[in-house]
Design a protein around this motif. Structure first.
Motif, PDB file in Angstrom:
ATOM      1  N   PHE A 235       0.775  -1.133  -0.219  1.00 47.50           N
ATOM      2  CA  PHE A 235       0.137  -0.279   0.037  1.00 47.50           C
ATOM      3  C   PHE A 235       0.675   1.727  -0.262  1.00 47.50           C
ATOM      4  O   PHE A 235       0.834   2.508  -0.657  1.00 47.50           O
ATOM      5  CB  PHE A 235      -0.697  -0.161   1.231  1.00 47.50           C
ATOM      6  N   ALA A 236       2.262   0.996   1.039  1.00 47.57           N
ATOM      7  CA  ALA A 236       3.369   2.343   0.937  1.00 47.57           C
ATOM      8  C   ALA A 236       3.444   2.502  -0.615  1.00 47.57           C
ATOM      9  O   ALA A 236       3.787   3.840  -0.588  1.00 47.57           O
ATOM     10  CB  ALA A 236       4.024   1.593   1.921  1.00 47.57           C
ATOM     11  N   VAL A 237       3.843   1.564  -1.208  1.00 47.29           N
ATOM     12  CA  VAL A 237       4.360   1.091  -2.470  1.00 47.29           C
ATOM     13  C   VAL A 237       3.229   2.017  -3.818  1.00 47.29           C
ATOM     14  O   VAL A 237       3.780   3.159  -4.314  1.00 47.29           O
ATOM     15  CB  VAL A 237       4.573   0.377  -2.662  1.00 47.29           C
ATOM     16  N   VAL A 238       2.258   1.710  -2.999  1.00 50.47           N
ATOM     17  CA  VAL A 238       1.045   2.396  -4.296  1.00 50.47           C
ATOM     18  C   VAL A 238       1.062   3.986  -3.768  1.00 50.47           C
ATOM     19  O   VAL A 238       0.872   4.746  -5.107  1.00 50.47           O
ATOM     20  CB  VAL A 238      -0.117   1.327  -4.225  1.00 50.47           C
ATOM     21  N   VAL A 239       1.435   4.299  -2.112  1.00 50.84           N
ATOM     22  CA  VAL A 239       1.193   5.903  -2.749  1.00 50.84           C
ATOM     23  C   VAL A 239       2.171   6.659  -3.307  1.00 50.84           C
ATOM     24  O   VAL A 239       1.972   7.078  -3.203  1.00 50.84           O
ATOM     25  CB  VAL A 239       0.585   6.296  -0.901  1.00 50.84           C
ATOM     26  N   ILE A 240       3.340   5.920  -2.889  1.00 53.89           N
ATOM     27  CA  ILE A 240       4.535   6.209  -3.634  1.00 53.89           C
ATOM     28  C   ILE A 240       4.218   6.703  -5.294  1.00 53.89           C
ATOM     29  O   ILE A 240       4.909   7.287  -5.444  1.00 53.89           O
ATOM     30  CB  ILE A 240       6.293   5.555  -2.601  1.00 53.89           C
ATOM     31  N   GLY A 241       4.086   5.851  -5.559  1.00 59.68           N
ATOM     32  CA  GLY A 241       4.594   5.661  -6.786  1.00 59.68           C
ATOM     33  C   GLY A 241       2.979   6.062  -7.315  1.00 59.68           C
ATOM     34  O   GLY A 241       2.795   6.973  -8.966  1.00 59.68           O
ATOM     35  N   GLY A 242       1.609   5.986  -6.900  1.00 59.57           N
ATOM     36  CA  GLY A 242       0.578   6.499  -7.474  1.00 59.57           C
ATOM     37  C   GLY A 242       0.429   5.281  -8.472  1.00 59.57           C
ATOM     38  O   GLY A 242       0.762   4.951  -8.991  1.00 59.57           O
ATOM     39  N   MET A 243      -1.050   5.120  -8.416  1.00 57.51           N
ATOM     40  CA  MET A 243      -1.702   4.066  -8.998  1.00 57.51           C
ATOM     41  C   MET A 243      -2.122   4.472 -10.794  1.00 57.51           C
ATOM     42  O   MET A 243      -2.469   3.845 -11.447  1.00 57.51           O
ATOM     43  CB  MET A 243      -2.999   3.495  -8.867  1.00 57.51           C
ATOM     44  N   GLY A 244      -1.737   5.740 -11.246  1.00 57.57           N
ATOM     45  CA  GLY A 244      -2.091   6.378 -12.630  1.00 57.57           C
ATOM     46  C   GLY A 244      -0.964   5.806 -14.261  1.00 57.57           C
ATOM     47  O   GLY A 244      -1.771   5.009 -15.148  1.00 57.57           O
ATOM     48  N   SER A 245       0.029   4.824 -13.608  1.00 56.85           N
ATOM     49  CA  SER A 245       1.381   4.586 -14.129  1.00 56.85           C
ATOM     50  C   SER A 245       1.552   3.052 -13.739  1.00 56.85           C
ATOM     51  O   SER A 245       1.873   2.651 -13.012  1.00 56.85           O
ATOM     52  CB  SER A 245       2.145   5.612 -14.731  1.00 56.85           C
ATOM     53  N   ILE A 246       1.030   2.263 -15.320  1.00 58.59           N
ATOM     54  CA  ILE A 246       1.578   0.690 -15.138  1.00 58.59           C
ATOM     55  C   ILE A 246       2.780   1.215 -15.019  1.00 58.59           C
ATOM     56  O   ILE A 246       3.718   0.023 -13.447  1.00 58.59           O
ATOM     57  CB  ILE A 246       0.932   0.057 -16.469  1.00 58.59           C
ATOM     58  N   LEU A 247       3.693   1.355 -16.099  1.00 66.15           N
ATOM     59  CA  LEU A 247       5.498   1.298 -15.986  1.00 66.15           C
ATOM     60  C   LEU A 247       6.517   1.618 -14.325  1.00 66.15           C
ATOM     61  O   LEU A 247       6.829   1.609 -13.750  1.00 66.15           O
ATOM     62  CB  LEU A 247       5.957   2.070 -17.188  1.00 66.15           C
ATOM     63  N   GLY A 248       5.016   3.184 -13.684  1.00 63.23           N
ATOM     64  CA  GLY A 248       5.475   3.027 -12.527  1.00 63.23           C
ATOM     65  C   GLY A 248       5.581   2.495 -11.665  1.00 63.23           C
ATOM     66  O   GLY A 248       6.225   2.541 -10.672  1.00 63.23           O
ATOM     67  N   SER A 249       4.234   2.085 -11.448  1.00 69.82           N
ATOM     68  CA  SER A 249       4.234   1.060 -10.382  1.00 69.82           C
ATOM     69  C   SER A 249       5.480   0.480 -10.906  1.00 69.82           C
ATOM     70  O   SER A 249       6.128  -0.381  -9.601  1.00 69.82           O
ATOM     71  CB  SER A 249       3.235   0.608 -10.401  1.00 69.82           C
ATOM     72  N   ILE A 250       5.699  -0.549 -11.670  1.00 68.08           N
ATOM     73  CA  ILE A 250       6.498  -1.535 -11.125  1.00 68.08           C
ATOM     74  C   ILE A 250       7.953  -0.557 -11.233  1.00 68.08           C
ATOM     75  O   ILE A 250       8.472  -1.338 -10.253  1.00 68.08           O
ATOM     76  CB  ILE A 250       7.304  -2.235 -13.044  1.00 68.08           C
TER      77      ILE A 250
END
Lengths: 295, 329
Positions: A235-250
């Motif tokens: 969850f923290a990772v998701v907050v840091i990356g933002g869920m708007g971008s697939i490549l960003g999540s990776i």
């Protein structure tokens, strides 16, 4: 053998590798969360439990049916994904017309049920799952020892993440998916079966979690609680990356795994909290997340 | 990515608006009934059980204040409850504070931590807000695991109950019970007044339509932060009191599963009702007592209650009653 900043290279690279492996799991799990969130607008709190289920299904296939690691790598995600499809059809789909927070509460309840059932059946001590014969042993690289299985985990998760990215960003199916994310009503008006797409998307996100679980089974012991704490970090990772971008999540997943590994070398006391601290810093500097759009 | 769906999102979280006349008098009667009930309860039920219910009822009511009236889902209320519990236990046992000061110190901790975390969490909305509060509370958990003063895995045990204001010996259960009942009533009444104040009205407006509240000139973030701190302060009060009652502060109090408890109690009792969390706490604590010997089945049962409430019983017990008698509760 040489040292970097007073740390033996083997220890440094060993921790970096561990970090990369954790990062692989962060990446796959946050990717699954992002895919689900994109279309369903709910945060899948049961993601950790479904990751745990992936590991358990692999263990069950081996111990009850004699099916080994390689078939399980395909079968377990399929089974867990099918379970996800049923959950979406029977329960989650009833909540789309209400506030999205109810989806979070529902999946939290589901996570409790799944964890409780597995704990009753298998206890909390953890079950062993052997590394497949093909991937035992390792390579001496000079500056460190690289176990084959760990290298495989990093490569496999990278491939799965990149294939997912490719499908969503570069194929026709992905285009439908992105369109439905932006405006489901309009896409449905064009004759695309959006409810089916939503169901399959949830199933796919859950299958990703199951896949991560199978990958994790030989590294960590198969344990009913293995997903519970992990999911909060994700969850923290998701907050840091933002869920708007697939490549960003990776990218965020792998990068944060590495940061965690580095922290273990230089300041081990903070290794459990470093990701949360980074989350706080990101919230202060760029509240929408590194790759997120302002909402 | 979520813009389109946000615009089409349906009913906001929170209770349906029930307009009733003479609600103030009706509520005064309920409060009076509650006082009588709390006065006679220890003669019918075991006081330690009642104190547990009241501590959790206050905790759940604090959570409900935030979600039911502000639309803010905090999934990390264990942080404020647990840290307040640690501070209260530490100041009573190690620093030798009398109970009233120990509870005050714990409550202050809940407020301070709430101010810090609230300022961070309100930078994001909705689902992100829930994830951020959860992550921050997990940070507090790891801190508590490593910090010296919390006693790590052992927690702080054998906290002295002490004597209130130097007169009332709290080692006697019945004395402590009435103190806890008074704390609960004061806390609940404070929340009642907050909800029905002009501030509470603005909060409800923000919950129901944030862009409109902004367009009317309200500084939405300041309101949210204020409500957040009120909620964490009261959660802190609950945790600090709990530490004195059970003479124990432990990692359980800061664990994420503790954050789920007030959510469940609020859902069962009725989200956005003043008295619902009390009913919810009574139901859940009783259930935990009955099922205590069944181990992990408690988890399963709680999960099933969660799922059932969310799917088919979103108004909760008191929400249902309120709808039936057409009066807000």
């Amino acid at each position: 053998m040489f040292t970097i900043f007073g740390v033996p290279s083997a220890a440094l690279f060993g921790q970096l590798l561990l970090g990369l492996i954790n990062g692989s799991f962060y990446a796959i799990l946050s990717l699954g969360l992002a895919v689900i969130f994109g279309l369903l607008n709910i945060i899948n709190f049961a993601h950790g439990a479904q990751y745990m289920m992936g590991a358990f299904v692999a263990w069950m296939l081996l111990n009850y049916a004699g099916i080994g690691y390689w078939p399980a790598l395909l079968l377990a995600p399929l089974l867990v994904g099918a379970f996800g499809v049923v959950l979406e059809r029977v329960m989650i789909s009833r909540l789309y017309k209400f506030d999205h927070l109810y989806g979070l509460l529902l999946t939290f309840g589901l996570a409790l049920i799944i964890q409780g059932l597995f704990r009753n059946q298998y206890g909390v001590s953890g079950l062993p799952y052997g590394i497949p014969a093909e991937l035992r042993g390792g390579q001496a690289l000079g500056f460190m020892f690289l176990p084959n299985y760990r290298a495989w985990v990093v490569v496999a998760s990278l491939v799965v993440c990149l294939v997912t990215w490719f499908v969503i960003e570069k194929t026709k199916l992905g285009a439908y998916l992105r369109a439905a994310t932006e405006n489901p009503t309009l896409v449905q008006a064009f004759g695309v079966n959006v409810p089916l797409m939503i169901t399959l998307t949830y199933g796919f996100g859950v299958a990703l979690a199951g896949f991560a679980g199978v990958l994790a089974a030989p590294i960590y012991s198969v344990n009913p609680n293995m997903g519970a704490d992990l999911i909060i970090v994700v969850f923290a990772v998701v907050v840091i990356g933002g869920m708007g971008s697939i490549l960003g999540s990776i990218l965020t997943g792998f990068a944060l795994g590495l940061v965690e590994g580095l922290t273990k070398v230089f300041y081990p006391e903070a290794s459990a909290t470093v990701i949360f601290v980074i989350m706080v810093l990101v919230l202060l500097v760029k509240p929408a997340g590194l790759f997120g759009r302002a909402t | 990515m979520a813009d389109a769906a946000v615009a089409t999102s349906g009913a906001a979280i929170g209770p349906p608006v029930i307009e009733g006349t003479g609600a103030a008098g009706f509520h005064r009667a309920i409060f009076a009934g509650l006082v009588v009930l709390l006065l006679v309860a220890p003669f019918l039920l075991y006081p330690v059980f009642l104190m547990k219910v009241l501590c959790f009822a206050l905790f759940a009511a604090a959570f409900n204040l935030l979600l039911g009236y502000g639309g803010l889902l905090s999934f990390g209320h264990a942080a404020y409850f647990g840290m307040a519990s640690y501070i209260s236990a530490y100041s009573a046992k190690v620093l030798g504070f009398p109970p009233e000061l120990a509870i005050l110190a714990g409550t202050a901790m809940g407020a301070a931590l709430g101010l810090l975390f609230g300022a961070l969490a309100i930078r994001r909305q909705g689902i992100y807000f829930a994830m951020i509060t959860l992550a921050l509370s997990q940070m507090v958990y790891f801190f508590s695991l490593q910090a010296k003063f919390t006693g790590g895995e052992d927690g702080i045990q054998a906290v002295p109950r002490g004597t209130l204001f130097g007169i009332l010996n709290l080692a006697i259960d019945i004395n402590l019970y009435y103190v806890v009942a008074a704390i609960f009533l004061i806390g609940l009444y404070a929340m009642y007044r907050i909800i029905h104040s002009p501030f509470g009205q603005v909060m409800k407006a923000i919950r129901d339509n944030e862009p409109r509240a902004i367009s009317l000139g309200y500084r939405v973030n300041q309101y949210k932060l204020a409500l957040f701190v009120m909620s964490t302060t009261l959660a802190g009060l609950a945790g600090a009191t709990k530490a004195i009652v059970f003479q124990l502060a432990s990692l359980t109090d800061v664990h994420w599963s503790m954050s789920g408890e007030p959510v469940l109690m609020t859902l069962v009792g009725g989200l956005g009702t003043v008295f619902g969390p009390l009913i919810g706490a009574a139901v859940i604590v009783s259930m935990q007592n009955y099922l205590a010997t069944l181990g992990a089945w408690v988890l399963v049962v709680q999960g099933i209650i969660f799922v059932t409430c969310v799917l088919v019983f979103r108004e909760g017990l008191l929400g249902f009653v309120a709808k039936t008698i057409r009066r807000p509760l």
